[in-house]
Every structure is written in C-alpha cells, then in structure tokens.
Enzyme design. Structure first.
Site, short mmCIF file in Angstrom:
data_model
loop_
_atom_site.label_atom_id
_atom_site.label_comp_id
_atom_site.label_asym_id
_atom_site.label_seq_id
_atom_site.Cartn_x
_atom_site.Cartn_y
_atom_site.Cartn_z
N CYS A 127 -32.67 62.40 -20.55
CA CYS A 127 -33.59 61.27 -20.73
C CYS A 127 -33.90 61.02 -22.19
O CYS A 127 -33.77 59.92 -22.69
CB CYS A 127 -34.88 61.50 -19.96
SG CYS A 127 -34.62 61.47 -18.21
N HIS A 128 -34.36 62.05 -22.89
CA HIS A 128 -34.76 61.84 -24.27
C HIS A 128 -34.21 62.91 -25.20
O HIS A 128 -34.73 63.13 -26.29
CB HIS A 128 -36.29 61.74 -24.38
CG HIS A 128 -36.86 60.74 -23.43
ND1 HIS A 128 -37.41 61.10 -22.22
CD2 HIS A 128 -36.91 59.39 -23.48
CE1 HIS A 128 -37.80 60.01 -21.58
NE2 HIS A 128 -37.50 58.96 -22.31
N GLY A 129 -33.19 63.65 -24.70
CA GLY A 129 -32.44 64.55 -25.58
C GLY A 129 -33.12 65.83 -26.00
O GLY A 129 -33.13 66.17 -27.18
N TYR B 120 -41.05 50.81 -24.65
CA TYR B 120 -40.33 52.07 -24.38
C TYR B 120 -39.59 52.52 -25.64
O TYR B 120 -39.55 53.71 -25.95
CB TYR B 120 -39.34 51.84 -23.23
CG TYR B 120 -38.79 53.10 -22.63
CD1 TYR B 120 -39.62 54.04 -22.03
CD2 TYR B 120 -37.42 53.36 -22.64
CE1 TYR B 120 -39.11 55.19 -21.47
CE2 TYR B 120 -36.89 54.50 -22.07
CZ TYR B 120 -37.74 55.42 -21.49
OH TYR B 120 -37.22 56.56 -20.93
N PRO C 180 -37.68 66.21 -28.19
CA PRO C 180 -39.11 65.87 -28.17
C PRO C 180 -40.00 66.74 -27.28
O PRO C 180 -41.21 66.66 -27.37
CB PRO C 180 -39.10 64.43 -27.64
CG PRO C 180 -37.87 64.32 -26.82
CD PRO C 180 -36.86 65.25 -27.41
#
Lengths: 430, 175
Positions: free
Chosen positions: B139-141, A296, B154
C-alpha cells in the site's frame, strides 16, 4: 396575532388561502421569482443549481437501491450483484448512483473553482463559503461510507486504510478507531453502521444546502466582475431568465452524464471492487475514488504517519479560513493581474495532486506529490496573504451595466489608471 | 458589582437548571455512544488452535484470528541469524529478536501493517519480500525484516506479536 399584518394578494384564490395561513407563496415569489441575479453571470453560475439537482437524484436513486441492498458482510456483495442482474432496472439505479457520485464531485469542484476565482468567498459571503466547505466535507464522508457498501476488495481495504488514519492520533487513536469500527477490524458491525450513516448524511447535506442557499440570497449572488448590484439595470429576475439559463445547463449536463451511464458506466470504477472483500489479501494498489485522490496524494507525500494525516485533514480545514487569508478587497481575479495566475496554478496543482494520488507513491510521482503539497499550503499561507498586500488591482467597472457600456466605448466610466473606481472605493470603506 | 439577593436566587436557579440539563443530556447520550463500541460477542471472539506440524522450514502460513490474518513462519537458520545480527538501538521501534519469539525458529505475527492496516506481502514464495527479506506492504511501501520489525517506509511500529502459547511441539494456541 397581529390582525393588521399585511398579506400578499395573488390572483389565484387558493394561493391567497395558503398565503394567509403560511406565507410560503410570497417566500417563493421573492426568493425564486423576483430574486435579482446580476445580469453578467455566466454559465459558471449554473453549477449550484446542477449540484442541487444531482443531490436530489442521488437521494432518490439511493433510496431505491436501499430497497434491494443487504448490509451484511455475507450478503452485501451478492445483493449488489442481484441489483445488477435480477432487479428490474437495478443496473440503471446503480449506475446512476455510482456515476452520479462522481459527477456530483465534478460539479462541486467547478462550483468551488468558480467561488475561488471570482472571490465569492469574500465579504459579505464568508459564512456562505464556510457552509459550502462544510457541505464538501459531508460529501466526502458520505461518498467514503457509500464506497464501503458493495463490499468488494476496494470497499474493504479503502475502509481499512481510512479508518486506520484515526489510529495515528496519539493516546486515544486506537480506542477511537475501535469505537468507530465497532470491532477490532472492519467487519459486520462496521458495514451496518456505515450503511445507516450513508443513508442519513445526504439528508443532513440537504439541510445545510438549504442554509447555503438562504445565505447567498441575503446579499445576492456574486458575478464575474465581483461588484455589487447598484440599480435595477444591473440585474435580471431569477424567473424566467436564470431559470431558463439553468435549464439549458441542466440539459447539457444530462447529455454528459447519460453518455457515461449508458456507454461507459465503469469508466470511473475500480476493477478490484468486483472481487468480493477478502480480509486476508490486500490488493496490490489501493486507490481512492479519483475525486478524493488529491487529498490521498497529500497523505502519502508525508513520510510520517501522524504528519500525513494532519496535513491531509489540514488541506481541507485550511479552506475554512480562506476569506481571512485573502486581504484583497477586490473579489474577481479578472481584476487581479498577479493573483489570477497563482490561482490558476492552484487549480493545475490540485489536478496534478489528484493524478499522482492514483499512482504508486514512488520515484517521480512521490516528488510531484511533495512539490504539489508545498504549493497547496504555500498558496494559502504565503501567496494569498502576500499577493493581496503587494498587488495593484486593475480598475473595476463603475457598475455591472458599465461592463457592457465599456465594450462599446472603452472610455466611458474611465479615470486615471490606478485610481480606484467608485465601486472599489465602496468596498474599501467597508 | 454587588447584586441584590433576588438576583442571586435567580442566578442560582438558572445555573442549577442548566447544570441539571447538561448532566441529563450527557447521561442520555452516553448509552448511544457506548453502543457503538465492540459488542460482547465481538469481545469474546476467543482463541484459535493451529497445527504447525506440516510447516516446512522457510515456509509460512496465514490463519485468521479475531478477523485478522496471523502469520506463522518457521524461519531458516539464515533468517534467524539475520534477525539476531541487528542492533536493536538502530531500529525505529527498538526490539531484540529474542523478545519477539518464544522458540527462535517460530515467528508468530499479526499480519497487519502498522501504518494503515494493509496485509503485507511475503507469505508466498513468489511474493515481494522487501529489502530486508521479511515482508513488504504494497500500500505505502513499508519494509519489514525477518523478525517482522519495521526497517523502512512510513509504518511507525513493528508487526504485532499476538499472545500465544505452545500447547505441545505441534500445536500453537493463539489468543
């Protein structure tokens, strides 16, 4: 049928009766009785047996959980809570199963570390290694599917994030994702099929484990010195020596896993998974199970969707070709003064990747993940082939017995430094 | 190498048997694979009507459509201006604000991050809204602007705009 076929004779007439009709008795005698194990094998060589036992435990506890579990979005969460509160020993079944999964990965990671450090993946055990990587892949898929079943927040959003990885594939991605889910988002169709697949995959794993064991028995087990068995002096029979040794390891393992199951059953669980799945609210931090975190971390280290997905899967696929990337004929890192340190660095790096994989992908953590990503692939593509080429290995012992002889008289079996021992010459002539 | 007629006949039989077997196997597998696609009732999930009369300026509501969250936001003057000021060509997924709305104060979006499917924050007053004051995916910005366009992070695409129509001034039909 050949009437002159030679049938093994045993003292027990029942065994003879069976053996005549199905030669399974001699098979077990050969593979698990007289099977020669190198006598220098240490406790690292017990982790294959531990993994098998854990797999069986997972299958058994899983079957009993399935008797009380309901794979429906409206009832799954409650049925798991019912298992915990109302079903007799349901809590035990579930804690064995959830912690057993974590321990399964701990054991298999140690088993892989063993295979890498002592070069068990090299000739003639490459296919064995490939089957092992395949088992590892199946395990990851199975654990992901199983994690969805309790239908908590982490279940739901973990399933959403992982299935969305497929949407990164150009052109067919979205369609493939919808096909996998059976819906446009994770829903009842998804939960149903994940349950069906989670039930069947462990039996597939069991089958591949059978091949994995059969394959290692063809050329015999590797050992810490990475040299072949040459005479009977080099080996001991599996029964009783290795069986007893594995039993000792199993007792130690039983103590460790019981301590967690009974005294810290939620140590490795995510709190958010005790909140029922809510498709409208994403938890602040989605984290995978710790045993998948290194991969991950690689996914998140790449600032591009498709690139991240490719590198994450690539990190696993690269393992398949390790036997061909490593050009050194010397198996054990104990005799590889340079590669040994890079190998240990690889293990530390993998651990670090797992650590940052559990933390938010920002600032220093992101930097560590990126450096870790570079070392991970650098290790396989640059360090492994290059070091195998420039490194001068230490002198190998003449035989496994020689290892012990040396401990008493260091000069026995000696030769000039740098001149390959007969054991090594045999390998280089292969 | 020339073969005898007898071998040719054997080759033909072998080839046609294998071909028939392959086609037959494929035809047999297809229904199994197809059964995993969304079922008819899933496809017929239909449309949702929403009363928007109670939404204040600057406020945003979340409704569920086909199992997904849909954001309906009544934008303020400043938010509309901020969305319009951006040059589409500077964006990762170039789109003018005018192409993303039917009436400029009403922004309707599928509230699913185009990266890996999380629900972005920004619906509540207390939520983080990201650097462009729209939505922020925890979650991933990924950062989205006041038009729901991807600006940083992303995610590859802007937040989707679902098909919708204004039935009257107070009702939107989504789907």
């Amino acid at each position: 049928m050949d009437k002159n076929r030679k049938v093994h004779q045993f003292k027990n007439p029942v065994l003879n009766w069976i053996e005549f009709r199905l030669p399974i008795v001699s098979y077990f005698k050969k593979e698990y009785g007289d099977y020669p194990m190198p006598k220098n094998c240490n406790y690292f060589w017990s982790f294959g047996a531990l993994a098998t036992i854990t797999l069986v435990t997972m299958i058994v506890s899983g079957i009993f959980l399935a008797m009380n579990y309901t794979p429906h979005t409206d009832m799954a969460f409650d049925s798991v809570e019912r298992i915990m509160r109302d079903v007799n020993y349901g809590w035990l079944m579930r804690y064995i199963h959830s912690n057993g999964a974590a321990f399964f990965f701990i054991i298999v990671y140690i088993h892989i570390v063993r295979a890498m450090y002592f070069g068990s993946y090299k000739y003639p055990r490459e296919l064995n290694w490939i089957l092992g990587v395949f088992i590892f892949l199946l395990m990851m898929a199975t654990s992901f599917l199983g994690y969805t079943l309790p239908w908590g927040q982490m279940s739901y959003w973990g399933a959403t994030v992982i299935t969305n990885l497929f949407s990164a594939i150009p052109f067919i991605g979205e369609g493939l994702k919808t096909w996998l889910l059976g819906d446009y988002n994770v829903g009842n169709a998804t939960l149903n099929r994940f349950f069906a697949l989670h039930y069947v995959l462990p039996f597939v794993i069991f089958g591949v484990v059978g091949l994995h064991v059969a394959a290692v028995h063809v050329h015999g087990s590797n050992n810490p010195d990475g040299i072949d068995i040459k005479t009977n002096n080099d080996s001991v029979n599996f029964f009783p020596y290795m069986l007893i040794k594995d039993t000792v390891a199993m007792c130690a393992f039983g103590v460790a896993i019981s301590a967690v199951i009974f005294f810290g059953p939620n140590l490795m669980a995510e709190v958010d998974n005790y909140i029922p799945a809510d498709p409208l609210v994403t938890p602040a931090h989605i984290v995978p199970n710790w045993y998948l975190a290194p991969f991950y971390a690689i996914l998140r280290a790449v600032p591009d969707k498709l690139g991240g997905v490719l590198l994450m899967f690539g990190a696993i696929v690269i393992l398949f070709v390790l036997p061909w990337l490593d050009r050194s004929k010397v198996r054990s890192c104990n005799y590889r003064p340079i590669y040994k340190w890079f190998m240990m660095g690889f293990f530390v790096n993998f651990f670090a990747l797992g650590y940052v994989g559990m933390l938010p992908a920002e600032g220093l953590y992101l930097l560590i993940a990126r450096v870790g990503l570079l070392y991970y692939f650098g290790f396989f593509f640059i360090i492994t082939p290059f070091v195998g080429w420039i490194e001068k290995p230490s002198k190998l012992p003449l035989s496994i017995s020689d290892v012990y002889a040396k401990n008493i008289a260091p000069n026995i079996g000696g030769g000039e430094k740098g001149i390959p021992s007969p054991a090594m010459q045999k390998d280089t002539n292969l | 190498m020339a073969k005898k007629p007898k071998n040719k006949r054997r080759d033909f039989l072998q080839l046609s048997t294998v071909t028939l077997g392959a086609v037959g196997t494929a035809a047999f597998i297809w229904p199994f694979l197809k059964s995993m696609s969304p079922a008819e009732d899933t496809l017929a999930a239909g449309s949702t009507e929403v009363d928007i009369s109670a939404i204040e300026e600057g406020q945003s509501i979340t409704i569920k459509w086909r199992g997904k969250p849909v954001f309906i936001k009544k934008r303020t003057k400043e938010e509309i201006d901020a969305a319009k000021m951006v040059q589409a060509s500077d964006l990762r997924d170039p789109q003018d604000d005018a192409d993303r709305v039917q009436k400029e104060e009403w922004l309707v979006l599928v509230g699913v991050c185009t990266h890996l499917g999380c629900v972005p924050l920004g619906q509540k007053v207390s939520d983080m809204k990201g650097e462009y004051d729209g939505w922020y995916c925890p979650c991933h910005g990924s950062h989205y602007d006041t038009s729901g366009r991807i600006r940083k992070g992303p995610a590859p695409k802007n937040l989707d705009v679902p098909p919708y129509t204004f039935l009257n001034d107070n009702t939107i039909k989504i789907g």
